[in-house]
Design an enzyme around this catalytic site. Structure first.
Site, short mmCIF file in Angstrom:
data_model
loop_
_atom_site.label_atom_id
_atom_site.label_comp_id
_atom_site.label_asym_id
_atom_site.label_seq_id
_atom_site.Cartn_x
_atom_site.Cartn_y
_atom_site.Cartn_z
CG ASP A 17 -10.22 -20.87 18.31
OD1 ASP A 17 -9.11 -20.40 18.07
OD2 ASP A 17 -10.78 -20.76 19.42
CB SER A 31 -8.26 -8.99 26.02
OG SER A 31 -8.59 -10.37 26.02
CG ASN A 32 -9.77 -12.35 21.77
OD1 ASN A 32 -10.79 -13.01 21.76
ND2 ASN A 32 -8.74 -12.67 22.54
CG LEU A 33 -12.20 -6.92 19.99
CD1 LEU A 33 -13.36 -5.95 20.16
CD2 LEU A 33 -12.52 -7.95 18.91
CE LYS A 54 -10.88 -15.82 19.84
NZ LYS A 54 -9.42 -15.94 20.10
CG ASP A 102 -3.63 -20.36 22.74
OD1 ASP A 102 -3.96 -21.57 22.74
OD2 ASP A 102 -4.39 -19.45 23.12
CB CYS A 146 12.46 -33.36 15.60
SG CYS A 146 12.01 -34.95 14.91
CB CYS A 181 -0.59 -13.38 25.32
SG CYS A 181 -2.25 -14.04 25.58
#
Length: 380
Positions: free
Chosen positions: A86, A93-95, A110, A154, A198, A211
């Site tokens: 990562d 805001s991740n938690l 991270k 993402d 594909c 998000c």
């Protein structure tokens, strides 16, 4: 700062030699049999399946909403080696959805925070944190030496690069995606099934919802990640994946699950004479090194956020960055072995040793790149 020659050189520069060859385990210890007893009882795993898990080398790309539960599940299940990749740092805001992290991890790289937590979950698992951005220039090194790759990314551009690297190397790839109340998953076996290109041939990050606009329900992330883990375990234990040439859709609004059949595109890079052909993403040049700048989900109450990704892997001197940042009025918020986060007047600048950075609180791509150039000396 100099250009690196892939993941191996970066590890050496950081003083973290990672063994590429692990001795094959031929039997489980008494403690391992007890620890994994409830899954060893399953006909689909059994003792031999557990040995396969113990000897498996799995690469998890992304340590966020999908990657966090995937890493926790596979660590608890006893996968012997996990490479966790990562480019980002932990944000407040991740938690609500990334339960691998706590408030104490905010601002940390991270994969560095995750590796510590995963080792606490299961000390027998070998966890390799890799703080790099996945792109066309790094993807081959990221997946090298692994038996299986699981997608928790993402970015569609990063997914394409990862897909292409897996196709070239012949490595099984388990895709997953989730946004809002919807999720999807499929499994790619190079040479046997449709690949991501594909299925999704002409997507662009600029056209994809994020998000920060759509939101994301934690439950859909855990549902999709559970499907991905199930597919991964099937592959590792020698079974046919369920989602081979099938795309699964999950709708949390009505708890519906549906699949559609997909097939290989004869004109895709995964087929025929096109197999293994590289597809180069659009980039921005800064000095003599090529970067890609892209806007991410807004952070810190919706402030504009940009990622800056070098095409290759660099070797950043974090001490030099800290000194330069201090002269520009930035203060250190957090620092680890793999990266540093600095803040000033509502702006945040996080940079990894590998050269990838995230800039929060500037108004444009150019402003983000200018701040990067002011903080980091870029030279060949």
């Amino acid at each position: 700062m100099a250009m690196g020659n892939g993941v191996k050189e970066m590890e050496e520069q950081m003083g973290r030699e990672v063994s590429r060859e692990r001795r094959k385990v031929t039997e489980l210890s008494e403690d391992e049999v007890e620890r994994y007893s409830r899954q060893i009882m399953l006909d689909s795993i059994g003792y031999e399946g557990q040995l396969r898990l113990r000897n498996a080398r799995v690469c998890i790309t992304g340590a966020g909403g999908l990657g966090s539960p995937i890493a926790m599940q596979l660590t608890a299940m006893g996968v012997g080696y996990i490479r966790l990749v990562d480019r980002d740092v932990v944000e407040l805001s991740n938690l609500h959805r990334q339960m691998l992290y706590t408030d104490a991890d905010i601002g940390k790289v991270k994969v560095e925070a995750a590796a510590s937590r995963l080792k606490a979950i299961n000390p027998s698992v070998d966890v390799e944190p890799l703080a790099v951005s996945i792109n066309e220039g790094t993807a081959d090194d990221v997946v090298k030496g692994c038996d299986l790759v699981i997608d928790g990314l993402d970015s569609i551009d990063a997914r394409y690069a990862l897909n292409d690297a897996c196709v070239r190397a012949g490595i099984p790839y388990v895709y997953g995606g989730a946004l809002g109340m919807l999720g999807s998953a499929c499994t790619v076996l190079p040479g046997r099934s449709a690949c991501i290109r594909c299925i999704f041939p002409e997507l662009s990050d600029d056209e994809m919802p994020t998000c920060s606009i759509e939101g994301v329900h934690p439950s859909i992330l855990y549902m999709v990640s559970a499907v991905q883990v199930s597919e991964a375990v099937r592959i590792i234990t020698g079974q046919e994946p369920v989602l081979l040439n099938k795309l699964l859709y999950i709708d949390l609004n009505d708890l519906s699950f549906s699949t559609i059949d997909v097939s290989r595109n004869e004109h895709c890079i995964c087929n025929g004479i096109n197999r293994g052909k590289r597809v180069v993403a659009t980039t921005t040049a800064s000095g003599s090194i090529v970067f890609k700048v892209e806007e991410l989900c807004g952070r810190d109450m919706g402030k504009r956020t940009f990622s800056i990704t070098p095409k290759g892997i660099l070797a950043i001197d974090l001490d030099a960055v800290a000194r330069k940042a201090s002269s520009l009025g930035f203060k250190e918020k957090s620092r680890g072995e793999m990266g540093i986060t600095l803040v000033s007047d509502g702006r945040s600048f996080s940079v990894l040793r590998s050269g990838a950075a995230v800039v929060v609180g500037v108004e444009s791509e150019d402003a983000a790149l200018n701040l990067y150039n002011a903080m980091v000396e870029v030279k060949q």
